[in-house]
Write a protein that holds these residues in place. Sequence first.
Motif, PDB file in Angstrom:
ATOM      1  N   GLU A   1     -16.842   5.201  19.363  1.00  0.00           N
ATOM      2  CA  GLU A   1     -16.412   4.475  19.876  1.00  0.00           C
ATOM      3  C   GLU A   1     -15.101   4.162  19.312  1.00  0.00           C
ATOM      4  N   PHE A   2     -13.956   3.955  19.342  1.00  0.00           N
ATOM      5  CA  PHE A   2     -12.335   3.652  19.079  1.00  0.00           C
ATOM      6  C   PHE A   2     -12.086   2.503  20.398  1.00  0.00           C
ATOM      7  N   ALA A   3     -10.575   2.497  19.621  1.00  0.00           N
ATOM      8  CA  ALA A   3      -9.731   1.405  20.633  1.00  0.00           C
ATOM      9  C   ALA A   3      -7.850   1.838  20.185  1.00  0.00           C
ATOM     10  N   LYS A   4      -7.531   2.037  21.325  1.00  0.00           N
ATOM     11  CA  LYS A   4      -6.169   2.816  20.930  1.00  0.00           C
ATOM     12  C   LYS A   4      -5.517   1.716  22.468  1.00  0.00           C
ATOM     13  N   ASP A   5      -4.178   1.024  21.473  1.00  0.00           N
ATOM     14  CA  ASP A   5      -3.310   0.390  21.778  1.00  0.00           C
ATOM     15  C   ASP A   5      -4.362  -0.741  22.498  1.00  0.00           C
ATOM     16  N   GLY A   6      -5.044  -1.111  22.281  1.00  0.00           N
ATOM     17  CA  GLY A   6      -6.424  -2.202  23.393  1.00  0.00           C
ATOM     18  C   GLY A   6      -6.811  -1.937  24.195  1.00  0.00           C
ATOM     19  N   GLN A   7      -7.587  -0.181  24.386  1.00  0.00           N
ATOM     20  CA  GLN A   7      -7.691   0.472  25.491  1.00  0.00           C
ATOM     21  C   GLN A   7      -9.423   0.903  24.358  1.00  0.00           C
ATOM     22  N   GLU A   8     -10.436   0.976  25.277  1.00  0.00           N
ATOM     23  CA  GLU A   8     -11.342   1.431  24.959  1.00  0.00           C
ATOM     24  C   GLU A   8     -11.775   2.533  24.563  1.00  0.00           C
ATOM     25  N   LEU A   9     -11.873   3.893  24.104  1.00  0.00           N
ATOM     26  CA  LEU A   9     -12.937   4.856  24.282  1.00  0.00           C
ATOM     27  C   LEU A   9     -13.894   5.140  23.736  1.00  0.00           C
ATOM     28  N   LYS A  10     -14.359   6.059  23.884  1.00  0.00           N
ATOM     29  CA  LYS A  10     -16.137   6.509  24.011  1.00  0.00           C
ATOM     30  C   LYS A  10     -15.703   8.007  24.102  1.00  0.00           C
ATOM     31  N   VAL A  11     -16.664   9.122  22.645  1.00  0.00           N
ATOM     32  CA  VAL A  11     -16.097   9.922  22.631  1.00  0.00           C
ATOM     33  C   VAL A  11     -17.554  10.938  22.101  1.00  0.00           C
ATOM     34  N   ARG A  12     -18.107  11.621  23.157  1.00  0.00           N
ATOM     35  CA  ARG A  12     -18.970  11.847  23.401  1.00  0.00           C
ATOM     36  C   ARG A  12     -19.071  13.297  21.827  1.00  0.00           C
ATOM     37  N   MET A  13     -19.388  13.425  21.117  1.00  0.00           N
ATOM     38  CA  MET A  13     -19.578  15.078  20.630  1.00  0.00           C
ATOM     39  C   MET A  13     -20.265  16.291  20.269  1.00  0.00           C
ATOM     40  N   GLU A  14     -20.080  16.429  20.343  1.00  0.00           N
ATOM     41  CA  GLU A  14     -20.745  18.131  20.416  1.00  0.00           C
ATOM     42  C   GLU A  14     -20.795  18.517  18.685  1.00  0.00           C
ATOM     43  N   GLY A  15     -22.512  18.917  18.432  1.00  0.00           N
ATOM     44  CA  GLY A  15     -22.162  19.403  16.906  1.00  0.00           C
ATOM     45  C   GLY A  15     -24.310  19.738  16.825  1.00  0.00           C
ATOM     46  N   GLN A  16     -24.335  20.056  15.698  1.00  0.00           N
ATOM     47  CA  GLN A  16     -25.949  21.309  15.645  1.00  0.00           C
ATOM     48  C   GLN A  16     -26.026  19.864  14.419  1.00  0.00           C
ATOM     49  N   MET A  17     -25.301  19.009  13.695  1.00  0.00           N
ATOM     50  CA  MET A  17     -25.384  18.419  13.073  1.00  0.00           C
ATOM     51  C   MET A  17     -26.282  16.766  13.144  1.00  0.00           C
ATOM     52  N   ILE A  18     -27.127  16.343  13.471  1.00  0.00           N
ATOM     53  CA  ILE A  18     -27.352  14.866  13.802  1.00  0.00           C
ATOM     54  C   ILE A  18     -27.924  14.000  12.608  1.00  0.00           C
ATOM     55  N   TYR A  19     -27.731  13.308  11.840  1.00  0.00           N
ATOM     56  CA  TYR A  19     -28.918  12.299  10.454  1.00  0.00           C
ATOM     57  C   TYR A  19     -28.908  10.860  11.312  1.00  0.00           C
ATOM     58  N   ASN A  20     -29.621  10.244  10.176  1.00  0.00           N
ATOM     59  CA  ASN A  20     -30.840   9.122  10.298  1.00  0.00           C
ATOM     60  C   ASN A  20     -30.490   9.229   9.031  1.00  0.00           C
ATOM     61  N   ASN A  21     -29.171   9.550   8.000  1.00  0.00           N
ATOM     62  CA  ASN A  21     -29.578   9.310   7.148  1.00  0.00           C
ATOM     63  C   ASN A  21     -27.790   8.940   6.267  1.00  0.00           C
ATOM     64  N   MET A  22     -27.391   7.614   6.033  1.00  0.00           N
ATOM     65  CA  MET A  22     -25.466   7.759   5.861  1.00  0.00           C
ATOM     66  C   MET A  22     -24.964   8.599   4.701  1.00  0.00           C
TER      67      MET A  22
END
Length: 89
Positions: free
Chosen positions: A26-47
Amino acid sequence: MRRSPSCSRPSPDCCRPTLGGLFAWEFAKDGQELKVRMEGQMIYNNMAVQLHSALDGLGVACMAEDVVLPYVPNGRLVRVLDDLSQRNR
């Protein structure tokens, strides 16, 4: 960069966090909300593992600035999408 299996052009892999589900970045640009679904093989539950994967050059990560900031001045991490601000959940 890796070659995406569904596409002939190179695309970055993404280090995506999970908290019981896959969320859009989730991002914002010029007051507008942007939601970007990313693709990728790596998924983490540990920062920490996500951070180290990005430091090892395995993909792009969307993380809190205070976590990644120590690695920017020495070039271990670089900012991308700098014109966007991350929205707070």
